[in-house]
Design a protein around this motif. Structure first.
Motif, PDB file in Angstrom:
ATOM      1  N   VAL A   1      96.082 -75.598 -50.722  1.00 42.94           N
ATOM      2  CA  VAL A   1      96.164 -75.405 -49.269  1.00 42.94           C
ATOM      3  C   VAL A   1      96.616 -76.716 -48.616  1.00 42.94           C
ATOM      4  N   ARG A   2      97.687 -76.625 -47.819  1.00 43.13           N
ATOM      5  CA  ARG A   2      98.097 -77.782 -47.003  1.00 43.13           C
ATOM      6  C   ARG A   2      97.242 -77.726 -45.742  1.00 43.13           C
ATOM      7  N   MET A   3      96.333 -78.695 -45.595  1.00 43.46           N
ATOM      8  CA  MET A   3      95.344 -78.613 -44.529  1.00 43.46           C
ATOM      9  C   MET A   3      95.964 -78.924 -43.164  1.00 43.46           C
ATOM     10  N   LYS A   4      95.553 -78.140 -42.162  1.00 42.83           N
ATOM     11  CA  LYS A   4      96.008 -78.375 -40.784  1.00 42.83           C
ATOM     12  C   LYS A   4      94.890 -79.039 -39.979  1.00 42.83           C
ATOM     13  N   THR A   5      93.668 -78.553 -40.186  1.00 36.99           N
ATOM     14  CA  THR A   5      92.508 -79.043 -39.420  1.00 36.99           C
ATOM     15  C   THR A   5      91.269 -78.941 -40.298  1.00 36.99           C
ATOM     16  N   PHE A   6      90.270 -79.773 -40.013  1.00 35.45           N
ATOM     17  CA  PHE A   6      88.973 -79.560 -40.664  1.00 35.45           C
ATOM     18  C   PHE A   6      87.834 -79.986 -39.751  1.00 35.45           C
ATOM     19  N   GLY A   7      86.711 -79.277 -39.860  1.00 37.07           N
ATOM     20  CA  GLY A   7      85.565 -79.496 -38.981  1.00 37.07           C
ATOM     21  C   GLY A   7      84.563 -80.465 -39.593  1.00 37.07           C
ATOM     22  N   LEU A   8      83.935 -81.235 -38.719  1.00 40.80           N
ATOM     23  CA  LEU A   8      82.901 -82.178 -39.164  1.00 40.80           C
ATOM     24  C   LEU A   8      81.529 -81.532 -38.961  1.00 40.80           C
ATOM     25  N   ASN A   9      80.695 -81.630 -39.981  1.00 40.79           N
ATOM     26  CA  ASN A   9      79.338 -81.082 -39.912  1.00 40.79           C
ATOM     27  C   ASN A   9      78.318 -82.183 -40.132  1.00 40.79           C
ATOM     28  N   ARG A  10      77.099 -81.924 -39.664  1.00 42.10           N
ATOM     29  CA  ARG A  10      76.022 -82.901 -39.836  1.00 42.10           C
ATOM     30  C   ARG A  10      75.805 -83.215 -41.317  1.00 42.10           C
TER      31      ARG A  10
ATOM     32  N   GLY B   1      87.531 -76.264 -43.263  1.00 42.80           N
ATOM     33  CA  GLY B   1      88.939 -76.540 -43.060  1.00 42.80           C
ATOM     34  C   GLY B   1      89.779 -75.284 -43.002  1.00 42.80           C
ATOM     35  N   ALA B   2      91.000 -75.465 -42.482  1.00 45.20           N
ATOM     36  CA  ALA B   2      91.949 -74.359 -42.390  1.00 45.20           C
ATOM     37  C   ALA B   2      93.338 -74.909 -42.668  1.00 45.20           C
ATOM     38  N   GLY B   3      94.192 -74.063 -43.226  1.00 42.52           N
ATOM     39  CA  GLY B   3      95.542 -74.521 -43.523  1.00 42.52           C
ATOM     40  C   GLY B   3      96.408 -73.401 -44.059  1.00 42.52           C
TER      41      GLY B   3
ATOM     42  N   VAL C   1      94.960 -69.580 -43.968  1.00 44.41           N
ATOM     43  CA  VAL C   1      93.603 -69.317 -44.477  1.00 44.41           C
ATOM     44  C   VAL C   1      92.566 -70.296 -43.905  1.00 44.41           C
ATOM     45  N   VAL C   2      91.297 -69.867 -43.996  1.00 48.03           N
ATOM     46  CA  VAL C   2      90.169 -70.793 -43.794  1.00 48.03           C
ATOM     47  C   VAL C   2      89.447 -70.908 -45.138  1.00 48.03           C
ATOM     48  N   LEU C   3      88.824 -72.056 -45.357  1.00 47.06           N
ATOM     49  CA  LEU C   3      88.147 -72.273 -46.631  1.00 47.06           C
ATOM     50  C   LEU C   3      86.685 -71.860 -46.533  1.00 47.06           C
TER      51      LEU C   3
ATOM     52  N   ARG D   1      91.347 -65.062 -45.004  1.00 47.01           N
ATOM     53  CA  ARG D   1      92.454 -65.119 -44.039  1.00 47.01           C
ATOM     54  C   ARG D   1      91.970 -65.746 -42.729  1.00 47.01           C
ATOM     55  N   LYS D   2      92.834 -66.537 -42.128  1.00 45.00           N
ATOM     56  CA  LYS D   2      92.493 -67.174 -40.843  1.00 45.00           C
ATOM     57  C   LYS D   2      92.416 -66.078 -39.773  1.00 45.00           C
ATOM     58  N   PRO D   3      91.314 -66.042 -39.002  1.00 40.26           N
ATOM     59  CA  PRO D   3      91.239 -65.038 -37.931  1.00 40.26           C
ATOM     60  C   PRO D   3      92.425 -65.198 -36.981  1.00 40.26           C
ATOM     61  N   THR D   4      93.061 -64.074 -36.657  1.00 42.76           N
ATOM     62  CA  THR D   4      94.331 -64.153 -35.920  1.00 42.76           C
ATOM     63  C   THR D   4      94.161 -64.667 -34.495  1.00 42.76           C
TER      64      THR D   4
END
Ligand SMILES: NC(=O)c1ccc[n+]([C@@H]2O[C@H](COP(=O)([O-])OP(=O)(O)OC[C@H]3O[C@@H](n4cnc5c(N)ncnc54)[C@H](OP(=O)(O)O)[C@@H]3O)[C@@H](O)[C@H]2O)c1
Length: 329
Positions: A32-41, A63-65, A83-85, A126-129
């Motif tokens: 997956v070529r990552m576009k964004t990823f979220g930071l968690n505690r 992450g998503a990509g 997609v989302v991971l 799949r990434k929610p549309t």
């Protein structure tokens, strides 16, 4: 490829951007070529849990990509799919607890905070549309945890009142949106007046200060379900505010793990205390269908550039966030 890693020093001082080997995909894996990823505690905790003398660890669970390449036995995904991971591995079906072998991505194995991630093809969805890349990247871990806590474990219905202490939390902003989507009454708390206002704008029915005397402020309210993630600082107040026979679902201990409770009061009150942690792949898919059906989007506080990793980790550490923060690659 560039990645946010931890090595060398315990805590946030061990964070850096490092050039890491781009993974190759084989068999059932997808790249997956990552576009964004979220930071968690959890990513904050990993900077102390990961042995600083060990090799550099790529942090991150979310992450998503876009799929860049697929292994020879992958049939369900193709190059270009969005997609989302899945932030967990080894937990396929909804069950009372995860099976042996369940792990959260990002420790002990490499995580998602890099330009490319290779994962088993069963670990992407799949990434929610209806979501932007920013929203999709910060979705999985928090939205899944909230989904299992509120619905699978908490069994929330439209007739219930749910209470969410510490509403600034990434996970609880999802819980608030889910609860309003099914028509439940929602009480929130925060240490910040500004966050209480933000929660009201998202539909919270009642908003009180975390430090307030809840029994005094919430006279006349019957709390059926309370989602507890602050831990020691609020745990006893949480047990004390639910109605007799009510339920506390707990998944976090931001302040401290150890609490002392009065068990006599607990059993006379016939309370229910349930633990939960993230969720299965089945619940991840259910959650995605649920947010699509109700047009629910993550509450994105802000996104950071990868180079601003220090600021992002400190922002979350200092609980400045209302909802989720993440990185744009
Ligand atoms: N078991 C699991 O699967 C799982 C999954 C996700 C998260 N977690 C854990 O659950 C917790 C919440 O996660 P998150 O990502 O939603 O966290 P977060 O976005 O960092 O939010 C935590 C919230 O807790 C409140 N808080 C923090 N310190 C406090 C204190 N001293 N007194 C009172 N309230 C305080 C704050 O709310 P206000 O700013 O509104 O006061 C803060 O916004 C974390 O401990 C995390 O590690 C566990």
């Amino acid at each position: 490829m560039r990645a946010i890693v931890h090595e060398g020093k315990n805590g946030l001082e061990g964070l850096s951007i490092k050039d890491m080997k781009k993974p190759e995909v084989r068999g059932n894996q997808v790249l997956v070529r990552m576009k964004t990823f979220g930071l968690n505690r959890r990513d904050l905790a990993v900077t102390t849990l990961h042995d600083s003398d060990a090799e550099a660890l790529i942090l991150g669970s979310d992450g998503a990509g876009v799929i860049e390449s697929v292994g020879e036995s992958v049939s369900q995904w193709k190059v270009g799919d969005e997609v989302v991971l899945n932030p967990g591995s080894g937990w396929k079906h909804k069950s009372e607890a995860p099976p042996e072998g369940f792990e959260i991505v990002g420790l002990p194995d490499h995580g998602t905070f890099s330009e490319f991630v290779a994962v088993d093809s069963e670990h992407v969805e799949r990434k929610p549309t209806h979501l932007t890349w920013e929203e999709a990247g910060v979705l999985s871990l928090a939205a899944l945890t909230a989904y299992r806590a509120v619905f699978t474990r908490g069994k929330l219905t439209k007739d219930d009142t749910i209470m969410l202490p510490g509403i600034g939390s990434g996970v609880l902003t999802f819980a608030l949106k889910y609860a309003k989507a099914v028509g439940a009454r929602v009480i929130v708390t925060s240490r910040s007046e500004e966050k209480l206002e933000q929660a009201k704008q998202l539909g919270a029915d009642v908003a009180v200060q975390t430090e307030a005397d809840w029994n005094e402020e919430l006279k006349g309210e019957d709390v059926d379900l309370l989602i507890e993630s602050i831990g020691a600082a609020t745990f006893n107040k949480s047990l004390d505010i639910i109605r007799k026979g009510g339920t506390v679902v707990t998944f976090g201990a931001t302040t401290d793990d150890e609490v002392k409770i009065n068990i006599r009061k607990f059993f006379y009150g016939q309370y229910n205390l349930l633990g939960t942690t993230m969720g299965s792949a089945e619940e991840l898919r259910e959650m995605i269908s649920f947010i699509e059906e109700h047009n629910i989007k993550p509450e994105v506080d802000q996104m950071f550039a990868m180079d601003d990793y220090q600021q992002a980790f400190e922002y979350l550490r200092d609980t400045k966030n209302f909802g989720k923060i993440g990185f744009t690659v």
